[in-house]
Design a protein around this motif. Structure first.
Motif, short mmCIF file in Angstrom:
data_model
loop_
_atom_site.label_atom_id
_atom_site.label_comp_id
_atom_site.label_asym_id
_atom_site.label_seq_id
_atom_site.Cartn_x
_atom_site.Cartn_y
_atom_site.Cartn_z
N LYS A 1 43.45 -73.98 -47.36
CA LYS A 1 43.09 -75.33 -46.91
C LYS A 1 41.75 -75.32 -46.19
O LYS A 1 40.95 -76.26 -46.32
CB LYS A 1 44.18 -75.89 -45.99
CG LYS A 1 45.44 -76.30 -46.71
CD LYS A 1 46.46 -76.89 -45.75
CE LYS A 1 45.99 -78.21 -45.16
NZ LYS A 1 47.04 -78.82 -44.30
N ASN A 2 41.49 -74.25 -45.42
CA ASN A 2 40.19 -74.13 -44.76
C ASN A 2 39.06 -74.14 -45.79
O ASN A 2 38.09 -74.89 -45.66
CB ASN A 2 40.12 -72.83 -43.95
CG ASN A 2 41.06 -72.78 -42.79
OD1 ASN A 2 41.31 -73.79 -42.13
ND2 ASN A 2 41.59 -71.61 -42.50
N ARG A 3 39.18 -73.28 -46.78
CA ARG A 3 38.13 -73.18 -47.79
C ARG A 3 37.96 -74.50 -48.55
O ARG A 3 36.84 -74.95 -48.82
CB ARG A 3 38.44 -72.04 -48.77
CG ARG A 3 38.39 -70.65 -48.12
CD ARG A 3 38.51 -69.56 -49.17
NE ARG A 3 39.83 -69.52 -49.77
CZ ARG A 3 40.85 -68.79 -49.33
NH1 ARG A 3 40.70 -68.05 -48.23
NH2 ARG A 3 42.01 -68.80 -49.94
N GLN A 4 39.09 -75.12 -48.86
CA GLN A 4 39.04 -76.41 -49.56
C GLN A 4 38.33 -77.46 -48.72
O GLN A 4 37.51 -78.24 -49.22
CB GLN A 4 40.47 -76.85 -49.89
CG GLN A 4 40.56 -78.14 -50.67
CD GLN A 4 42.00 -78.55 -50.92
OE1 GLN A 4 42.91 -78.22 -50.16
NE2 GLN A 4 42.23 -79.26 -52.00
N ALA A 5 38.64 -77.49 -47.43
CA ALA A 5 38.03 -78.48 -46.53
C ALA A 5 36.53 -78.26 -46.41
O ALA A 5 35.74 -79.22 -46.43
CB ALA A 5 38.69 -78.41 -45.16
N ILE A 6 36.11 -77.00 -46.28
CA ILE A 6 34.69 -76.70 -46.15
C ILE A 6 33.93 -77.14 -47.39
O ILE A 6 32.88 -77.79 -47.31
CB ILE A 6 34.49 -75.19 -45.89
CG1 ILE A 6 35.11 -74.79 -44.54
CG2 ILE A 6 33.01 -74.82 -45.93
CD1 ILE A 6 35.27 -73.30 -44.35
N ARG A 7 34.47 -76.80 -48.54
CA ARG A 7 33.78 -77.14 -49.80
C ARG A 7 33.75 -78.65 -50.04
O ARG A 7 32.76 -79.20 -50.53
CB ARG A 7 34.44 -76.41 -50.96
CG ARG A 7 34.20 -74.90 -50.91
CD ARG A 7 34.94 -74.15 -51.99
NE ARG A 7 34.64 -72.73 -51.94
CZ ARG A 7 35.54 -71.75 -51.94
NH1 ARG A 7 36.84 -72.05 -52.02
NH2 ARG A 7 35.17 -70.49 -51.89
N ALA A 8 34.85 -79.33 -49.67
CA ALA A 8 34.89 -80.78 -49.84
C ALA A 8 33.87 -81.47 -48.95
O ALA A 8 33.19 -82.42 -49.37
CB ALA A 8 36.30 -81.30 -49.54
N LEU A 9 33.74 -81.00 -47.71
CA LEU A 9 32.75 -81.58 -46.81
C LEU A 9 31.34 -81.38 -47.35
O LEU A 9 30.49 -82.28 -47.28
CB LEU A 9 32.87 -80.94 -45.43
CG LEU A 9 34.02 -81.42 -44.55
CD1 LEU A 9 34.14 -80.56 -43.31
CD2 LEU A 9 33.82 -82.88 -44.16
N LYS A 10 31.08 -80.19 -47.89
CA LYS A 10 29.74 -79.92 -48.42
C LYS A 10 29.45 -80.78 -49.65
O LYS A 10 28.31 -81.25 -49.83
CB LYS A 10 29.64 -78.43 -48.77
CG LYS A 10 28.23 -78.00 -49.13
CD LYS A 10 27.27 -78.21 -47.96
CE LYS A 10 25.85 -77.77 -48.31
NZ LYS A 10 24.90 -78.06 -47.22
N ARG A 11 30.47 -81.03 -50.48
CA ARG A 11 30.24 -81.90 -51.64
C ARG A 11 29.91 -83.33 -51.20
O ARG A 11 29.06 -83.99 -51.79
CB ARG A 11 31.49 -81.91 -52.53
CG ARG A 11 31.66 -80.67 -53.38
CD ARG A 11 32.67 -80.89 -54.49
NE ARG A 11 34.00 -81.23 -53.97
CZ ARG A 11 34.93 -80.33 -53.67
NH1 ARG A 11 34.67 -79.03 -53.83
NH2 ARG A 11 36.11 -80.70 -53.22
N ARG A 12 30.60 -83.81 -50.15
CA ARG A 12 30.34 -85.17 -49.67
C ARG A 12 29.01 -85.27 -48.91
O ARG A 12 28.42 -86.34 -48.82
CB ARG A 12 31.48 -85.64 -48.76
CG ARG A 12 32.77 -85.92 -49.47
CD ARG A 12 33.69 -86.78 -48.63
NE ARG A 12 34.05 -86.16 -47.36
CZ ARG A 12 35.13 -85.40 -47.18
NH1 ARG A 12 35.95 -85.17 -48.21
NH2 ARG A 12 35.40 -84.89 -46.01
N ASN A 13 28.59 -84.15 -48.34
CA ASN A 13 27.37 -84.12 -47.52
C ASN A 13 26.49 -82.96 -47.99
O ASN A 13 26.36 -81.95 -47.28
CB ASN A 13 27.72 -83.95 -46.04
CG ASN A 13 28.51 -85.10 -45.47
OD1 ASN A 13 27.94 -86.08 -45.02
ND2 ASN A 13 29.82 -84.98 -45.50
N PRO A 14 25.91 -83.05 -49.17
CA PRO A 14 25.18 -81.90 -49.72
C PRO A 14 24.01 -81.44 -48.86
O PRO A 14 23.62 -80.28 -48.91
CB PRO A 14 24.72 -82.41 -51.09
CG PRO A 14 24.79 -83.89 -51.02
CD PRO A 14 25.92 -84.20 -50.10
#
Length: 465
Positions: free
Chosen positions: A74-87
């Motif tokens: 879940k940590n990794r998923q959250a980090i990657r999702a945030l980066k996709r929304r805020n490139p």
């Protein structure tokens, strides 16, 4: 381990001074939520604007958990999702996952700052260097065992606070007060003593300062005592009882709640406080069980037998009127037989425990249980989890139904988008007031509510005359 020198905020390049919007995402326990609030307030003091995690931000902070393999995912998923929304955003990752796997975290695309638990509350000190260099800055220091202090940062009137989900909002009726960190109990399945260090208590004067700030300046009406092993709080002169006695003396504070406490660390005086209707300590206990099998408990290195746990629950239930008792339970510990699982289910069925958080066993490298080879198949863990979660739902509803037709005081929270206003009773019942029942009272008030019907998300009620 520090991969780059520390620098002061004055060292931040002028081109980075426009980075002002920050979002927070908090995973895991209430203790993490409490620490995120401190981080957010520290950045607000330095001119940052806290925004909900769904909005664009220049800096995204992820406060992580590592209690299970699922938590890491879940940590990794959250980090990657945030980066996709805020490139274009910088990502700072702090907390337990950052402590246990800093290089793994630093390798995730977009991460610029990784801070373990020893230094996570100093996030703002490391930001200038992290934002000024290309390679991720990794900060992982040894966690000291001595009494600690936490930053006490006033809330600026124009600065929003992070919500539980990491968004923004200025309103709070309840707040967590961190009093302790780390654990010495060393259960055979648990990674927390490695992720958060050994047990240590917060300086009494330091926690007094934050409590006064929350209650007197921010009008928080309920304080929730948080930590990894709250019942072990002890400085050279003070115990958990002295903490509660101090909070009892704050006139503006309405309630004191203990988030979770180990079964072997509950002094008799706590039950006396809870049983006293004039005392601010509410009738609520979250007592982790983990297993109802004495054999499994011994292999887990828990410090009680199933009978001793049952005796403690019954003692508390008999002493404290209307007490709500919750628990944590693990299924599928290595070697757990079907008969031993049934011991757990029977114990939870028979005891006056009103809800439980159910976790399937997760292997954590570095713990004694990681070396076990007699693993329970995943489908068995899933089946056992579903059985206990279903039991928990039924027991929670029975507890709710027990209070229908009664009147209890509810601490009202901020209004919801649908017009409802909700809050909690002292014994942890979620209660909703609907706008079609008449004018609603202002939030952050204790109001008498007649409990009428169980709904999907709690109990509906009406204001009592």
């Amino acid at each position: 381990m520090l991969t780059a020198p520390r620098v002061s905020p004055e060292g931040l390049p002028s081109s980075s001074l426009t980075v002002k919007r920050v979002s927070f995402q908090t995973l895991g326990c209430r203790l993490n939520q409490s620490e995120t609030e401190v981080l957010a307030r520290s950045l607000v003091q330095q001119g940052w604007q806290v925004v909900p995690e769904a909005e664009p931000a220049d800096l995204c902070v992820v406060n992580t958990c590592t209690v299970t393999e699922h938590s890491d995912a879940k940590n990794r998923q959250a980090i990657r999702a945030l980066k996709r929304r805020n490139p274009g955003a910088a990502v700072a990752v702090v907390g337990c996952y950052a402590q246990m796997a800093p290089d793994e975290v630093a390798a995730i695309d977009g991460v610029q700052l990784v801070i373990g638990n020893a230094d996570k509350l100093r996030l703002s000190e490391f930001l200038p260097q992290a934002l000024a260099q290309e390679a991720p800055l990794v900060v992982k220091e040894k966690i000291a065992r001595h009494t600690f202090e936490a930053p006490v940062v006033p809330l600026l009137a124009e600065g929003p606070e992070p919500s539980r989900s990491g968004g923004a909002g200025v309103f709070r009726t309840r707040a967590s007060l961190k009093v302790q960190d780390g654990c010495d109990f060393m259960c055979s399945f648990c990674i927390i003593p490695f992720a958060r260090g050994r047990s240590r208590s917060r300086d009494f004067g330091n926690l007094q300062e934050e409590a006064r700030l929350l209650v007197e300046q921010e009008q928080v009406r309920e304080l929730i005592l948080t930590g990894v092993n709250v019942g072990t709080y002890a400085t050279s002169e003070k115990t958990l009882l002295e903490v509660i006695d101090f909070l009892q003396g704050l006139p503006e504070l309405a309630r004191i709640r203990i988030s979770s406490i180990e079964p072997t660390t509950v002094p008799e005086v706590l039950l006396e406080y809870m049983a006293d209707p004039q005392h601010k300590l509410v009738p609520f206990l979250h007592l982790p069980l983990q297993s109802g099998s004495t054999k499994v408990l011994a292999e887990m290195k828990r410090r009680y037998t199933a009978t001793e746990y049952a005796d403690e629950v019954l003692r508390a239930f008999e002493r404290v009127p209307d007490l709500c008792i919750g628990t944590d339970v693990m299924v599928g510990f290595p070697g757990e037989s079907e008969a031993e699982f049934e011991e757990t289910r029977t114990l939870l069925t028979e005891l006056p425990i009103h809800y439980f958080h159910v976790f399937p066993f997760s292997e954590r490298a570095g713990t004694p249980a990681f070396r076990r080879t007699d693993l329970v198949p995943p489908e068995q863990k899933q089946r056992r989890s579903e059985l206990l979660r279903d039991l928990s739902r039924r027991k929670r509803r029975l507890f709710q139904e027990r209070f229908l037709g009664t009147t209890r005081e509810v601490l009202l929270e901020a209004p919801r988008p649908d017009g409802r206003i909700s809050g909690l009773t002292d014994n942890y019942l979620r209660v909703h007031l609907h706008p079609d029942a008449g004018p609603l009272p202002p939030a952050n008030q204790l109001v008498p509510v007649c409990l009428q019907a169980v709904e999907k998300s709690g109990i509906s009620g009406t204001l009592s005359a």
